[in-house]
Design an enzyme around this catalytic site. Structure first.
Site, PDB file in Angstrom:
ATOM      1  N   ASP A   1     -41.921  48.326 -71.769  1.00 43.06           N
ATOM      2  CA  ASP A   1     -41.981  46.923 -71.339  1.00 43.06           C
ATOM      3  C   ASP A   1     -40.592  46.281 -71.418  1.00 43.06           C
ATOM      4  O   ASP A   1     -40.420  45.107 -71.069  1.00 43.06           O
ATOM      5  CB  ASP A   1     -43.046  46.125 -72.104  1.00 43.06           C
ATOM      6  CG  ASP A   1     -42.822  46.102 -73.605  1.00 43.06           C
ATOM      7  OD1 ASP A   1     -41.842  46.713 -74.072  1.00 43.06           O
ATOM      8  OD2 ASP A   1     -43.644  45.476 -74.313  1.00 43.06           O
TER       9      ASP A   1
ATOM     10  N   LYS B   1     -48.241  53.815 -75.232  1.00 39.97           N
ATOM     11  CA  LYS B   1     -47.513  53.404 -76.445  1.00 39.97           C
ATOM     12  C   LYS B   1     -47.906  51.978 -76.819  1.00 39.97           C
ATOM     13  O   LYS B   1     -48.088  51.129 -75.942  1.00 39.97           O
ATOM     14  CB  LYS B   1     -46.008  53.480 -76.214  1.00 39.97           C
ATOM     15  CG  LYS B   1     -45.195  52.965 -77.417  1.00 39.97           C
ATOM     16  CD  LYS B   1     -43.750  53.377 -77.354  1.00 39.97           C
ATOM     17  CE  LYS B   1     -42.850  52.485 -76.540  1.00 39.97           C
ATOM     18  NZ  LYS B   1     -42.775  51.087 -77.004  1.00 39.97           N
TER      19      LYS B   1
ATOM     20  N   GLU C   1     -37.635  52.256 -84.034  1.00 41.34           N
ATOM     21  CA  GLU C   1     -36.544  51.494 -83.422  1.00 41.34           C
ATOM     22  C   GLU C   1     -35.749  50.730 -84.464  1.00 41.34           C
ATOM     23  O   GLU C   1     -36.324  49.989 -85.285  1.00 41.34           O
ATOM     24  CB  GLU C   1     -37.121  50.524 -82.372  1.00 41.34           C
ATOM     25  CG  GLU C   1     -36.055  49.687 -81.685  1.00 41.34           C
ATOM     26  CD  GLU C   1     -36.529  48.967 -80.428  1.00 41.34           C
ATOM     27  OE1 GLU C   1     -37.678  49.177 -79.994  1.00 41.34           O
ATOM     28  OE2 GLU C   1     -35.728  48.187 -79.878  1.00 41.34           O
TER      29      GLU C   1
HETATM   30  O1  KIV Z   1     -39.822  49.101 -73.972  1.00 43.61           O
HETATM   31  C1  KIV Z   1     -39.042  50.018 -74.242  1.00 43.61           C
HETATM   32  O2  KIV Z   1     -38.229  50.463 -73.427  1.00 43.61           O
HETATM   33  C2  KIV Z   1     -39.123  50.592 -75.575  1.00 43.61           C
HETATM   34  C3  KIV Z   1     -37.961  51.418 -76.037  1.00 43.61           C
HETATM   35  C4  KIV Z   1     -36.798  50.564 -76.265  1.00 43.61           C
HETATM   36  C5  KIV Z   1     -38.310  52.258 -77.198  1.00 43.61           C
HETATM   37  O3  KIV Z   1     -40.075  50.372 -76.268  1.00 43.61           O
END
Ligand code: KIV
Length: 272
Positions: A55, A123, A190
């Site tokens: 996102d 995710k 992260e």
């Molecule tokens: O949204 C995203 O790109 C992410 C990464 C920074 C791990 O969650």
């Protein structure tokens, strides 16, 4: 360290079991974000194992200040674009802000990303073993996300390193263990100190992919536009301009992939 040569069939779609096998034999996992079919194809050809439709597209693609405005329709659209562009990489798609406030909402929205977007894995951010267990129990592979949680930016008050103090570090470790117990097949960490990420990567059986989490994670992920030096925003300390010294986008992505596989990225200068 010996130069990296791929041992995985180029044709087969990678599964969560393949990622687990990479961890088990000590081979690093390379991951990048993508939001469209063209970049997805370039990443796939370079051998990137996991493509994350994050996102983060709300910030780097749509120009928002945070990831919070990203909708389910945005995620389905971009996930479908990415899925159409690649044959081998595992496609992970983010459940956006407020799309998993209940088990039913999580299941309905995960189904939309899989059925409408072609995602192979979903995710979600934060310590939500209830949601992870429910999705996994219904056949959805889930990637957890701990440490800095961009969907919680209004609670965190800024994009800051997490887990520097002992109680926070202990909480992140116990959250990671509970996500693994609930059935998560992958974990993204992260912006945490490298020593904390090392502890978690060693303690968990599942692969841990770091972003700003040091060299000892089982794999690395970065935002594609950051490594291609596209955009006006300041590149985070943990990222690197892979266009430097490369003569094309393909070469920059190849260099990132090989640097991750050979454990040459990240260095201390990209870690906390
Ligand atoms: O949204 C995203 O790109 C992410 C990464 C920074 C791990 O969650």
């Amino acid at each position: 360290m010996k130069p990296y040569t791929s041992r995985v069939s180029e044709k087969k779609r990678l599964s969560v079991n393949d990622l687990q096998a990479l961890k088990n034999r000590g081979e690093k996992i390379s991951c990048l974000t993508a939001y469209d079919a063209s970049f997805s194809t370039v990443l796939d050809k370079a051998g990137i194992e996991v493509i994350l439709v994050g996102d983060s597209l709300g910030m780097v693609f749509q120009g928002h200040a945070t990831t919070l405005p990203v909708t389910m329709d945005d995620m389905i659209y971009h996930t479908a674009c990415v899925s159409r562009g690649c044959n081998r990489a595992l496609v992970v798609a983010d459940l956006p802000f407020m799309s998993y406030t209940s088990l039913l909402a999580a299941a309905e929205n995960a189904a939309r990303l899989i059925q409408g977007g072609g995602a192979n894995m979903i995710k979600l951010e934060g310590a939500r073993p209830d949601v992870v267990g429910f999705l996994v129990g219904n056949g959805v592979p889930v990637c957890g996300h701990l440490g800095l949680l961009p969907q919680f930016i209004n609670c965190l008050g800024g994009y800051k390193v997490q887990g520097r103090e002992l109680p926070d570090a202990e909480r992140i470790i116990s959250d990671a263990v509970s996500l693994e117990k609930a059935g998560a097949g992958l974990l993204i960490l992260e912006c945490v100190p490298a020593s904390l990420a090392q502890t978690i990567s060693q303690q968990l059986s599942i692969p841990v992919i770091g972003i700003g989490a040091g060299i000892d994670c089982d794999g690395q992920v970065l935002v594609l536009y950051d490594i291609l030096n596209i955009g006006s925003g300041r590149r985070p300390k943990f990222s690197k301009d892979f266009m430097e010294g490369a003569t094309s986008i393909e070469e920059a992505i190849h260099n990132y992939h090989i640097a991750v596989k050979e454990a040459r990225f990240p260095t201390i200068e990209h870690s906390y």
